[in-house]
Design an enzyme around this catalytic site. Structure first.
Site, mmCIF file in Angstrom:
data_model
loop_
_atom_site.group_PDB
_atom_site.id
_atom_site.type_symbol
_atom_site.label_atom_id
_atom_site.label_comp_id
_atom_site.label_asym_id
_atom_site.label_seq_id
_atom_site.Cartn_x
_atom_site.Cartn_y
_atom_site.Cartn_z
ATOM 1 N N CYS A 114 -58.947 -9.741 -35.190
ATOM 2 C CA CYS A 114 -57.890 -10.703 -35.535
ATOM 3 C C CYS A 114 -58.392 -12.139 -35.596
ATOM 4 C CB CYS A 114 -56.734 -10.586 -34.549
ATOM 5 S SG CYS A 114 -56.188 -8.902 -34.322
ATOM 6 N N HIS A 252 -53.000 -16.708 -35.820
ATOM 7 C CA HIS A 252 -52.929 -15.258 -36.027
ATOM 8 C C HIS A 252 -51.546 -14.781 -35.604
ATOM 9 C CE1 HIS A 252 -53.439 -11.059 -35.782
ATOM 10 N NE2 HIS A 252 -53.547 -11.021 -34.458
ATOM 11 N N ASN A 282 -48.206 -7.608 -37.332
ATOM 12 C CA ASN A 282 -49.545 -8.075 -36.999
ATOM 13 C C ASN A 282 -50.551 -7.374 -37.919
ATOM 14 O OD1 ASN A 282 -52.114 -8.316 -35.873
ATOM 15 N ND2 ASN A 282 -51.390 -8.192 -33.755
HETATM 16 O O1 UT7 Z 1 -53.661 -8.996 -32.655
HETATM 17 C C1 UT7 Z 1 -54.108 -9.120 -31.352
HETATM 18 C C2 UT7 Z 1 -53.755 -7.933 -30.587
HETATM 19 N N1 UT7 Z 1 -52.514 -7.739 -29.947
HETATM 20 C C3 UT7 Z 1 -51.687 -8.613 -29.356
HETATM 21 O O2 UT7 Z 1 -51.777 -9.795 -29.437
HETATM 22 C C4 UT7 Z 1 -50.630 -8.001 -28.518
HETATM 23 C C5 UT7 Z 1 -50.240 -8.847 -27.339
HETATM 24 N N2 UT7 Z 1 -49.295 -8.144 -26.475
HETATM 25 C C6 UT7 Z 1 -48.025 -7.874 -26.838
HETATM 26 O O3 UT7 Z 1 -47.605 -8.215 -27.929
HETATM 27 C C7 UT7 Z 1 -47.129 -7.175 -25.827
HETATM 28 O O4 UT7 Z 1 -47.871 -6.903 -24.657
HETATM 29 C C8 UT7 Z 1 -46.477 -5.859 -26.348
HETATM 30 C C9 UT7 Z 1 -45.435 -6.178 -27.385
HETATM 31 C C10 UT7 Z 1 -47.535 -4.926 -26.940
HETATM 32 C C11 UT7 Z 1 -45.799 -5.132 -25.196
HETATM 33 O O5 UT7 Z 1 -44.857 -6.014 -24.576
HETATM 34 P P1 UT7 Z 1 -44.828 -6.178 -22.982
HETATM 35 O O6 UT7 Z 1 -43.781 -7.177 -22.700
HETATM 36 O O7 UT7 Z 1 -46.236 -6.484 -22.528
HETATM 37 O O8 UT7 Z 1 -44.343 -4.772 -22.528
HETATM 38 P P2 UT7 Z 1 -45.005 -3.715 -21.499
HETATM 39 O O9 UT7 Z 1 -46.116 -2.976 -22.174
HETATM 40 O O10 UT7 Z 1 -45.303 -4.378 -20.217
HETATM 41 O O11 UT7 Z 1 -43.794 -2.754 -21.260
HETATM 42 C C12 UT7 Z 1 -42.578 -3.195 -20.605
HETATM 43 C C13 UT7 Z 1 -41.611 -2.044 -20.573
HETATM 44 C C14 UT7 Z 1 -42.207 -0.764 -20.035
HETATM 45 O O12 UT7 Z 1 -41.183 -0.074 -19.373
HETATM 46 P P3 UT7 Z 1 -41.048 -0.139 -17.763
HETATM 47 O O13 UT7 Z 1 -42.351 0.363 -17.256
HETATM 48 O O14 UT7 Z 1 -40.800 -1.574 -17.447
HETATM 49 O O15 UT7 Z 1 -39.880 0.760 -17.483
HETATM 50 C C15 UT7 Z 1 -42.602 -0.005 -21.247
HETATM 51 O O16 UT7 Z 1 -42.642 1.386 -21.051
HETATM 52 O O17 UT7 Z 1 -41.200 -1.751 -21.920
HETATM 53 C C16 UT7 Z 1 -41.511 -0.385 -22.219
HETATM 54 N N3 UT7 Z 1 -41.947 -0.329 -23.609
HETATM 55 C C17 UT7 Z 1 -41.110 -0.190 -24.650
HETATM 56 N N4 UT7 Z 1 -39.780 -0.019 -24.710
HETATM 57 C C18 UT7 Z 1 -39.220 0.099 -25.937
HETATM 58 C C19 UT7 Z 1 -43.224 -0.464 -24.088
HETATM 59 N N5 UT7 Z 1 -43.220 -0.380 -25.430
HETATM 60 C C20 UT7 Z 1 -41.932 -0.196 -25.793
HETATM 61 C C21 UT7 Z 1 -41.276 -0.061 -27.035
HETATM 62 N N6 UT7 Z 1 -39.942 0.097 -27.068
HETATM 63 N N7 UT7 Z 1 -41.973 -0.067 -28.209
#
Ligand code: UT7
Length: 326
Positions: A114, A252, A282
């Protein structure tokens, strides 16, 4: 100092629009969650007959046709990508014949994930500045990704954010202030799906097991909000500019919350940050190129505008540079 002047841009998006509701039909997620955590409403995925190489070619052709530059003046063709049709040949080399470009110039892909836009533009600038071929002072630089083919259908942390698309620029040099900040920090590695990195993609093994992008989203988020302000400040200061001199900050497009965080932390005006993650998602190495092409289409870029480009990604890498619009 030789600075970068962007002459024209091109855009190629695949035909299939995938909304958050479409994703919610096949996995446990929902529109509200995705919008709140990422700012993404929909993304494009390739459909029948579409591929990374085709998108790259379409975007490059469009930028080239708009540039008014003759094919004899093109001195370099570069593509930022991690998801071309083949490991080899490169995406760039496959543009020579369809675009009827010279055979006696370099064609190469760069993989900085990225951070690809700043890496590719900086290396194109350095190559043109070496002035090895004074009759050919222009470069076509494209960013393309077809990430949909690398997404694990059962991994809802990756398949909600990534999308496909391509953007391209024709660029040349002009006298002016310039700086870039490029880097990588592999010690940030954590074990994430095989390769030791917070975002990784293994090459397919002998058993032809499908290979998927793995990501520790939280780790990458933390890295992004630390590295983007550093990159932006370093580049602006090394170029002898101030934040007020920058007409547009083009980051990005990974997650709207990351961009909002940078705006807040750096106390910069949010209207100077272009954001298209809501309808593009993305697209890794393509994202900044797609922003530039959309902005040109919308008439947001004006002659002499100073643009600050900044990305971060797998590696973990970072890259930023300052460029001028024609
Ligand atoms: O291009 C460069 C590469 N990537 C990035 O820049 C990505 C940077 N990171 C992010 O954008 C975020 O970390 C994500 C969008 C990928 C994830 O968001 P988050 O706020 O970090 O969520 P998390 O992984 O900590 O998950 C929080 C909760 C979890 O549930 P519990 O354990 O709190 O009950 C997950 O299981 O949200 C749940 N969850 C979802 N729920 C609905 C994770 N993914 C999803 C989903 N839909 N798609």
């Amino acid at each position: 100092m030789y600075s970068v002047k962007i002459i024209s841009t091109g855009l190629a998006l695949p035909s299939r629009t995938i909304t958050n509701d479409d994703l919610a039909k096949v996995e446990e997620t929902d529109d509200a969650w995705i919008r709140k955590r990422t700012g993404i409403g929909e993304r494009r995925f390739t459909g029948d007959g579409e591929s990374a190489n085709q998108l790259a070619l379409d975007a490059a052709r469009s930028a080239f046709e708009k540039s008014g530059v003759s094919k004899e003046q093109i001195g370099l063709v570069m593509v930022a990508t991690l998801s071309g049709n083949y490991s080899t040949p490169s995406v760039a080399s496959q543009m020579q014949e369809p675009l009827s470009l010279p055979k006696d110039i370099p064609y190469l892909d760069v993989n900085a994930a990225c951070s690809g836009a700043a890496y590719a533009i900086e290396f194109a600038r350095s190559y043109l500045a070496a002035n090895l071929n004074p009759q050919k002072p222009y470069a076509i630089v494209t960013g393309v990704e077809e990430l949909s083919k690398l997404l694990d259908p059962s991994d809802r942390t990756t398949n909600i954010i990534f999308g496909d698309g391509a953007g391209a620029v024709v660029m040349t040099l002009e006298e002016g202030s310039y700086a870039s900040t490029l880097g990588a920090e592999s010690s940030l590695a954590i074990n994430c799906g095989g390769a030791k990195n917070s975002i990784s993609l293994n090459t397919p093994d002998a058993s032809h097991t499908p290979s998927y992008i793995r990501m520790d989203g939280k780790e990458v988020f933390r890295f992004a909000v630390r590295i983007l302000p550093y990159c932006i400040s370093e580049t602006v200061s090394k170029a002898g500019l101030t934040f007020e001199d920058i007409d547009w900050f083009i980051c990005h497009q990974a997650n709207k919350r990351i961009i909002d965080h940078v705006v807040r932390a750096m106390k910069l005006p949010k209207e100077k940050f272009y954001c298209n993650v809501d309808h593009i998602g993305n697209t890794s190495g393509a994202s900044i190129f797609i922003c530039l092409a959309e902005m040109e289409e919308q008439g947001l870029l004006h002659s002499g505008d100073t643009l600050l480009l900044a990305g971060f990604g797998s590696g973990l890498t970072w890259g930023s540079c300052v460029v001028r619009y024609r």
